[in-house]
Design an enzyme around this catalytic site. Structure first.
Site, PDB file in Angstrom:
ATOM      1  N   ASP A   9       0.888  -1.167   0.000  1.00 26.44           N
ATOM      2  CA  ASP A   9       0.000   0.000   0.000  1.00 26.44           C
ATOM      3  C   ASP A   9       0.920   1.211   0.000  1.00 26.44           C
ATOM      4  O   ASP A   9       1.591   1.483   0.991  1.00 26.44           O
ATOM      5  CB  ASP A   9      -0.883  -0.024   1.261  1.00 26.44           C
ATOM      6  CG  ASP A   9      -1.610   1.298   1.492  1.00 26.44           C
ATOM      7  OD1 ASP A   9      -1.641   2.137   0.568  1.00 26.44           O
ATOM      8  OD2 ASP A   9      -2.152   1.479   2.607  1.00 26.44           O
ATOM      9  N   LYS A  71       2.564  11.362  -3.204  1.00 22.31           N
ATOM     10  CA  LYS A  71       1.618  10.641  -4.063  1.00 22.31           C
ATOM     11  C   LYS A  71       0.713  11.595  -4.847  1.00 22.31           C
ATOM     12  O   LYS A  71       0.274  11.287  -5.938  1.00 22.31           O
ATOM     13  CB  LYS A  71       0.779   9.721  -3.169  1.00 22.31           C
ATOM     14  CG  LYS A  71      -0.164   8.814  -3.910  1.00 22.31           C
ATOM     15  CD  LYS A  71      -0.740   7.836  -2.921  1.00 22.31           C
ATOM     16  CE  LYS A  71      -1.863   7.014  -3.476  1.00 22.31           C
ATOM     17  NZ  LYS A  71      -2.347   6.073  -2.460  1.00 22.31           N
ATOM     18  N   GLU A 150      -7.177   0.648  -4.751  1.00 21.23           N
ATOM     19  CA  GLU A 150      -7.223   0.593  -3.279  1.00 21.23           C
ATOM     20  C   GLU A 150      -8.561   0.079  -2.742  1.00 21.23           C
ATOM     21  O   GLU A 150      -8.568  -0.764  -1.837  1.00 21.23           O
ATOM     22  CB  GLU A 150      -6.891   1.968  -2.692  1.00 21.23           C
ATOM     23  CG  GLU A 150      -5.405   2.259  -2.807  1.00 21.23           C
ATOM     24  CD  GLU A 150      -5.055   3.728  -2.670  1.00 21.23           C
ATOM     25  OE1 GLU A 150      -5.932   4.526  -2.295  1.00 21.23           O
ATOM     26  OE2 GLU A 150      -3.902   4.085  -2.943  1.00 21.23           O
ATOM     27  N   ASP A 173     -12.894   5.826   2.059  1.00 17.42           N
ATOM     28  CA  ASP A 173     -11.483   5.891   2.457  1.00 17.42           C
ATOM     29  C   ASP A 173     -11.091   7.334   2.747  1.00 17.42           C
ATOM     30  O   ASP A 173     -10.962   8.146   1.825  1.00 17.42           O
ATOM     31  CB  ASP A 173     -10.626   5.311   1.323  1.00 17.42           C
ATOM     32  CG  ASP A 173      -9.128   5.315   1.655  1.00 17.42           C
ATOM     33  OD1 ASP A 173      -8.739   5.895   2.687  1.00 17.42           O
ATOM     34  OD2 ASP A 173      -8.357   4.733   0.874  1.00 17.42           O
TER      35      ASP A 173
END
Ligand code: AMP
Length: 585
Positions: A9, A71, A150, A173
């Protein structure tokens, strides 16, 4: 071992790496025992690098050279400010450093090289961002065998692939820097993304900023005008208080020695904090509605809702999501670890390691030992997943007793005699007054159904071990059925006998104790108290002659109450005497 595949992850705030070991997905911990690594990199001018927690530790003193949330920039055209923040590196290079550190941790833990990985990306990542993530993996020396979404990883970690075809899952999320809501549908064994909506600039960091700004303003300061070092102190304290308010009703925000000698401290309640967060939470819920709309679904057409990301620990967030979908959210997985675990499961499926998954067996019948009065004392209840272990302490019923017989039983009945005996062992111990010996009994049932009974005299530490190779798990269905149906059939009389036996044991203990107490303390009692005790004693004795469990239990309880004050007085007197004794010495 070369075809081992790790699951990664690669998160905005945190990252993690895992592997399937003996059929189980596990995350690998670093030298500090941490399975979660901050996605942070510190670089100095001389080319020195620190990654993860070590990089974050540099934040307070050298915040300008700590790169976080890279990211957000992966696979995008960078503007000059971004370039400056990345200290002249590309987003891929920084991601590669993070991936390289995860790879190093995995290799250190596993004791061999790792070459292949599955890496997760947000469902909304476009092809360019996916390719860039893949390149970052390659720079770190990893062949990226698959990039997975994800939310798919999260759903896998919750085992939602088992829900069956056409089932729909919403994955909410909310991490440190990003938010997304994805709606997945299982189609022929594979999760398809029906819709995804999110906000790449919304997460726990925004909450930290909201709190820090409000607090700074109370101190008469504008957060944005502080230098980076000062600002990060306010933000770090805000994050601490935020996390604490997920568990507590209030928390004090404390910042010692800002602006040299001033200190700031203020109490913040969860209610107030919920109000401040409301606009942010509302934005996430709006995304949920949009995604449902895009997928042409009503909230109740979603079969399961799962929460991932550290910020879903906030109670107000969870409540808002549950209200939106009209469903209790599944939070059984660790919110920070769910995506990495899912990536690991996917990696295990690809490498074949997941096929070795051990089928978990359960105990068909309860396992226990006989205790005083011929009762069954269950240590491992029926339907417990094996392997398992359980233990309990036992003591001697009689003064001067030299050994205790441990009879290992299997079955569902209340009385030992109605269950099956699997074996027995005598445990010798040093003679002790009644109730003073300590015998620990532990049952260990391994994955092959072998039951190991360990009995230890706590005083000497000497163990007796009894191994029962067969029958603990290996019982025919017919016999199990017979045992269970008999236990149901006799449930009433069995229970009555247990209650009777327990009350009788208690009565037999209490009667001599009351007699002894009366001998010591009779003069402290009023006539009324004495009468009540005598009547209660008579009632217990009378009840013992009948066999009505309930009557005896009540009589024993009553006697216990009637003598409560006397017992307390005796203890008090003994204490006083002991103190006097001490003073005299
Ligand atoms: P993630 O990106 O999923 O690792 O989530 C990190 C974010 O979760 C950070 O903003 C943390 O401050 C936040 N977080 C972690 N634990 C809690 C908590 N107990 N209450 C509120 N936020 C939390």
């Amino acid at each position: 071992m070369n075809d081992i595949i790790v699951g990664i992850d690669l998160g905005t705030t945190n990252s993690a790496i895992g592997v399937v070991d003996s059929g189980f997905p596990i995350l690998l911990a670093d030298e500090e025992g941490k399975r979660i690594m901050p996605s942070a990199v510190w670089l100095n001018e001389d080319g020195m690098v620190e990654i993860g927690r070590k990089a974050l530790r540099r934040r307070a003193l050298d915040g300008g050279r700590v790169i976080t949330s890279v990211k957000r920039l992966v696979g995008r055209d960078l503007d000059p400010a971004d370039r400056e923040n990345l200290l002249g590196k590309s987003a891929e290079e920084i991601s590669a450093l993070i991936l390289g550190e995860l790879k190093r941790v995995a290799e250190w833990r596993l004791g061999h090289a790792v070459h292949k990985a599955v890496i997760t990306v947000p469902a909304y990542f476009h092809d360019g961002q996916r390719q860039a993530t893949k390149r970052a993996g390659e720079m770190a020396g990893l062949e990226v065998v698959r990039i997975i979404n994800e939310p798919t990883a999260a759903a896998l970690s919750y085992g939602l692939d088992q829900l069956g075809d056409r089932s729909r899952v919403a994955v909410y999320d909310l991490g440190g820097g990003t938010f997304d809501l994805s709606i997945l549908e299982m189609q022929e064994g594979v999760f398809q993304v029906l819709a995804t909506h999110g906000d790449t600039q919304l997460g726990g960091d925004d909450l930290d900023r909201t709190m820090a700004s409000a607090m700074a303003r109370r101190a008469g300061i504008e957060l944005e005008q502080l230098n980076q070092q000062e600002r990060s102190r306010w933000l770090m304290e805000a994050e601490r208080v935020k996390c604490s308010l997920s568990q507590r009703d209030d928390e004090t925000f404390v910042l010692p020695f800002y602006e040299r000698e001033k200190s700031f401290s203020a109490l913040l309640t969860q209610a107030q904090w919920n109000e401040w967060m409301q606009p942010w939470i509302a934005r996430t819920i709006a995304c949920c509605h949009k995604a449902l709309n895009d997928a042409r679904l009503l909230p109740n057409e979603v079969d399961a809702v799962v929460l991932v990301g550290g910020s879903t620990r906030i109670p107000a967030v969870r409540a808002a999501v549950e209200a939106c979908f009209g469903k209790v959210a599944d939070v059984s997985q660790h919110p920070d670890e769910a995506i990495a675990l899912g990536a690991t499961i996917q990696a295990g499926m690809l490498s074949g390691a997941m096929k070795q998954m051990v089928l978990l067996d359960i105990t068909p019948l309860s396992l226990g030992i006989e205790t005083l009065g011929g009762l069954m004392n269950v240590l491992i209840p029926r339907n417990t997943t094996i392997p398992c272990k359980a233990g309990e302490m036992f003591t001697n019923a009689v003064a001067g007793q030299k050994a205790m017989r441990i009879r290992v039983l299997q079955g569902e009945r209340e009385m030992a005699r109605d269950n099956w005996e699997l074996g027995q062992v005598d445990v010798p111990f040093a003679p002790a007054p009644k109730g003073q010996a300590r015998i620990g009994v532990q049952f260990r049932l391994d994955e092959n159904g072998i039951l190991e009974v360990l009995a230890r005299d706590v005083a000497t530490g000497i163990d007796q071990v009894l191994v029962i190779e067969h029958s603990a798990v290996d019982v025919s269905d017919a016999k199990v059925e017979q045992m269970v149906s008999e236990s149901v059939e006799h449930a009433f009389s069995d229970m009555a006998e247990r209650v009777w036996t327990e009350a009788k044991l208690k009565a037999e203990e209490l009667l001599p104790a009351v007699e002894a107490a009366l001998a010591i303390g009779h003069e402290w009692l009023s006539a009324e108290e004495r009468q009540s005790i005598d009547a209660s004693v008579a009632a217990v004795k009378a009840a013992l002659l009948q066999t009505e469990a309930r009557v005896l239990k009540q009589a024993v309880q009553k006697l216990d109450q009637a003598t409560e004050a006397l017992a307390a007085k005796i203890v008090e007197q003994a204490m006083e005497r002991a103190i006097e004794q001490q003073l005299m010495n």
